[in-house]
Design a protein around this motif. Sequence first.
Motif, mmCIF file in Angstrom:
data_model
loop_
_atom_site.group_PDB
_atom_site.id
_atom_site.type_symbol
_atom_site.label_atom_id
_atom_site.label_comp_id
_atom_site.label_asym_id
_atom_site.label_seq_id
_atom_site.Cartn_x
_atom_site.Cartn_y
_atom_site.Cartn_z
ATOM 1 N N GLY A 332 0.811 -1.205 0.000
ATOM 2 C CA GLY A 332 0.000 0.000 0.000
ATOM 3 C C GLY A 332 0.844 1.255 0.000
ATOM 4 N N PRO A 333 0.223 2.379 0.265
ATOM 5 C CA PRO A 333 -1.166 2.553 0.723
ATOM 6 C C PRO A 333 -2.172 2.479 -0.425
ATOM 7 N N ASP A 334 -3.411 2.193 -0.078
ATOM 8 C CA ASP A 334 -4.491 2.178 -1.048
ATOM 9 C C ASP A 334 -5.221 3.518 -0.940
ATOM 10 N N PHE A 335 -4.882 4.440 -1.836
ATOM 11 C CA PHE A 335 -5.445 5.787 -1.758
ATOM 12 C C PHE A 335 -6.961 5.790 -1.913
ATOM 13 N N SER A 336 -7.500 4.855 -2.679
ATOM 14 C CA SER A 336 -8.950 4.837 -2.895
ATOM 15 C C SER A 336 -9.718 4.623 -1.594
ATOM 16 N N LYS A 337 -9.082 3.998 -0.597
ATOM 17 C CA LYS A 337 -9.754 3.740 0.683
ATOM 18 C C LYS A 337 -10.038 5.040 1.459
ATOM 19 N N LEU A 338 -9.372 6.135 1.083
ATOM 20 C CA LEU A 338 -9.616 7.402 1.773
ATOM 21 C C LEU A 338 -11.029 7.917 1.540
ATOM 22 N N VAL A 339 -11.610 7.586 0.405
ATOM 23 C CA VAL A 339 -12.984 8.010 0.114
ATOM 24 C C VAL A 339 -13.927 7.069 0.851
ATOM 25 N N THR A 340 -14.472 7.563 1.946
ATOM 26 C CA THR A 340 -15.317 6.722 2.797
ATOM 27 C C THR A 340 -16.807 6.949 2.560
ATOM 28 N N HIS A 341 -17.177 8.116 2.003
ATOM 29 C CA HIS A 341 -18.596 8.415 1.813
ATOM 30 C C HIS A 341 -18.799 9.158 0.497
ATOM 31 N N ARG A 342 -19.840 8.761 -0.231
ATOM 32 C CA ARG A 342 -20.151 9.372 -1.524
ATOM 33 C C ARG A 342 -21.613 9.812 -1.545
ATOM 34 N N PHE A 343 -21.835 11.004 -2.053
ATOM 35 C CA PHE A 343 -23.188 11.531 -2.228
ATOM 36 C C PHE A 343 -23.371 11.858 -3.707
ATOM 37 N N ARG A 344 -24.458 11.354 -4.269
ATOM 38 C CA ARG A 344 -24.677 11.475 -5.712
ATOM 39 C C ARG A 344 -25.587 12.655 -6.035
ATOM 40 N N GLY A 345 -25.052 13.586 -6.828
ATOM 41 C CA GLY A 345 -25.840 14.726 -7.280
ATOM 42 C C GLY A 345 -25.591 15.974 -6.451
ATOM 43 N N GLY A 357 -18.507 17.036 8.408
ATOM 44 C CA GLY A 357 -18.234 17.625 9.709
ATOM 45 C C GLY A 357 -18.206 16.619 10.849
ATOM 46 N N LYS A 358 -18.364 15.328 10.529
ATOM 47 C CA LYS A 358 -18.384 14.282 11.547
ATOM 48 C C LYS A 358 -17.127 13.426 11.447
ATOM 49 N N THR A 359 -16.837 12.703 12.509
ATOM 50 C CA THR A 359 -15.733 11.742 12.486
ATOM 51 C C THR A 359 -16.229 10.322 12.228
ATOM 52 N N LYS A 360 -17.519 10.068 12.550
ATOM 53 C CA LYS A 360 -18.139 8.771 12.271
ATOM 54 C C LYS A 360 -19.567 9.001 11.821
ATOM 55 N N ASP A 361 -20.058 8.099 10.966
ATOM 56 C CA ASP A 361 -21.448 8.219 10.529
ATOM 57 C C ASP A 361 -22.380 7.522 11.517
ATOM 58 N N ALA A 362 -23.670 7.475 11.192
ATOM 59 C CA ALA A 362 -24.659 6.905 12.109
ATOM 60 C C ALA A 362 -24.429 5.429 12.373
ATOM 61 N N ASP A 363 -23.730 4.761 11.483
ATOM 62 C CA ASP A 363 -23.441 3.332 11.658
ATOM 63 C C ASP A 363 -22.091 3.085 12.325
ATOM 64 N N GLY A 364 -21.425 4.170 12.730
ATOM 65 C CA GLY A 364 -20.128 4.026 13.394
ATOM 66 C C GLY A 364 -18.954 3.896 12.447
ATOM 67 N N LYS A 365 -19.182 4.110 11.156
ATOM 68 C CA LYS A 365 -18.101 4.015 10.163
ATOM 69 C C LYS A 365 -17.295 5.301 10.143
ATOM 70 N N LEU A 366 -15.981 5.171 10.027
ATOM 71 C CA LEU A 366 -15.110 6.342 9.969
ATOM 72 C C LEU A 366 -15.479 7.240 8.804
ATOM 73 N N VAL A 367 -15.424 8.559 9.051
ATOM 74 C CA VAL A 367 -15.567 9.548 7.987
ATOM 75 C C VAL A 367 -14.189 10.161 7.749
ATOM 76 N N ILE A 368 -13.629 9.907 6.580
ATOM 77 C CA ILE A 368 -12.315 10.478 6.253
ATOM 78 C C ILE A 368 -12.434 11.467 5.104
ATOM 79 N N LYS A 369 -12.850 11.006 3.946
ATOM 80 C CA LYS A 369 -13.036 11.904 2.811
ATOM 81 C C LYS A 369 -14.425 11.697 2.228
ATOM 82 N N VAL A 370 -15.181 12.782 2.182
ATOM 83 C CA VAL A 370 -16.524 12.769 1.599
ATOM 84 C C VAL A 370 -16.435 13.316 0.183
ATOM 85 N N VAL A 371 -17.017 12.597 -0.759
ATOM 86 C CA VAL A 371 -16.983 12.982 -2.167
ATOM 87 C C VAL A 371 -18.399 13.238 -2.665
ATOM 88 N N ILE A 372 -18.556 14.294 -3.447
ATOM 89 C CA ILE A 372 -19.814 14.532 -4.153
ATOM 90 C C ILE A 372 -19.618 14.074 -5.583
#
Length: 381
Positions: A332-345, A357-372
Amino acid sequence: MSSQIQASVLHGVKDLRIEPRDLPAPSPDEVQIRIASTGLCGSDLHYYSHFRNGDILVREPLSLGHESAGTVTAVGASVSDFAPGDNVALEVGMPCEHCQRCKEGRYNICKEMKFRSSGKSFPHFQGTLQQRINHPAKWCYKLPADVSLDVGALLEPLGVALHAFRRSNMPPNATVLVFGAGAVGLLCAAVAKLKGAGKVVIADIDAGRLEFAVKNGFAHASFTVPMRRGKDVDENLAIARETASSIGEVDAIGEVDTVFECTGVPSCVQAGIFSTRPGGRLMLVGMGHPVQTLPLGAAALREVDIVGVFRYANTYPESIEIVQQANKSAEGPDFSKLVTHRFRGLEEAPKAFEMAGKTKDADGKLVIKVVIDSSEGAGTA
């Protein structure tokens, strides 16, 4: 001939609106790009949450977004290096190219810099949260087939890490300490590792982020920074010394050659000074508190260099090579793993900013990089 596009536009605190804009055909030296992937960073979040970033105020409606990649849809008459269908990453800072700093190649600190999604220049240089934009071909970089559009968007913060590495003069087989396991800290750790550091230790208060860093090949080892705060300056400095000493016990690394401080938190900057060996370097990467109490005597007596880092210059081609190097590495590192959350549109942008603005989502998953994801067929038509 102009066409109409949709754009996400910030009008006030957390007031994002989808609005139409007229987009002309690209000028002779421009390409027109359908934006597909935009990562949200700390400055975007500050503008969204406060309608300002530190002392920089937003003075007119502003499209946010500057970590972006997309697909070329049209090219200007003078453009020969790109064609419709090419995937590209965008470098979104436009320096004057005439001042002494620009002539030195340090255009990132050009006083006349216009930077997309920043309120510093006026009129503001609109950001990339739009369906399509025209951008100078000079500041676009073709993505190889093995570099995705998401990773193409990450080339912007990766440029910060590469610029920090270059300014660090990191010695071969160095021992490296990174404070902060957010996106930029993880990228600084990754660059140091790929550039030949013998040991990379990453430190943060969030044990989950540290586990992610080591598990996915961004760092060799980690240290969980204790949540302690003293009652006065002397006690805070004593805590910083203790933190540095404890970090030195991780794999018996002792004092480190190079520290990348990516939080801007005073306690981490202090501990960074105490952690650095005589003659080593502390790199100030994080944009934190503008006024801090630091043990400068401890730095001066050991000739610890404290070096500032602001954005990047001339990094994109080498950043692409770094990503390709990582793709071929079994460790590694696997750079693609940095994108933890995607929002479409674009209409999902408010939800994306709230998640960023969060460190974890409602399911307890890490928030690192959010992509639109604003690619064709993603949400807004």
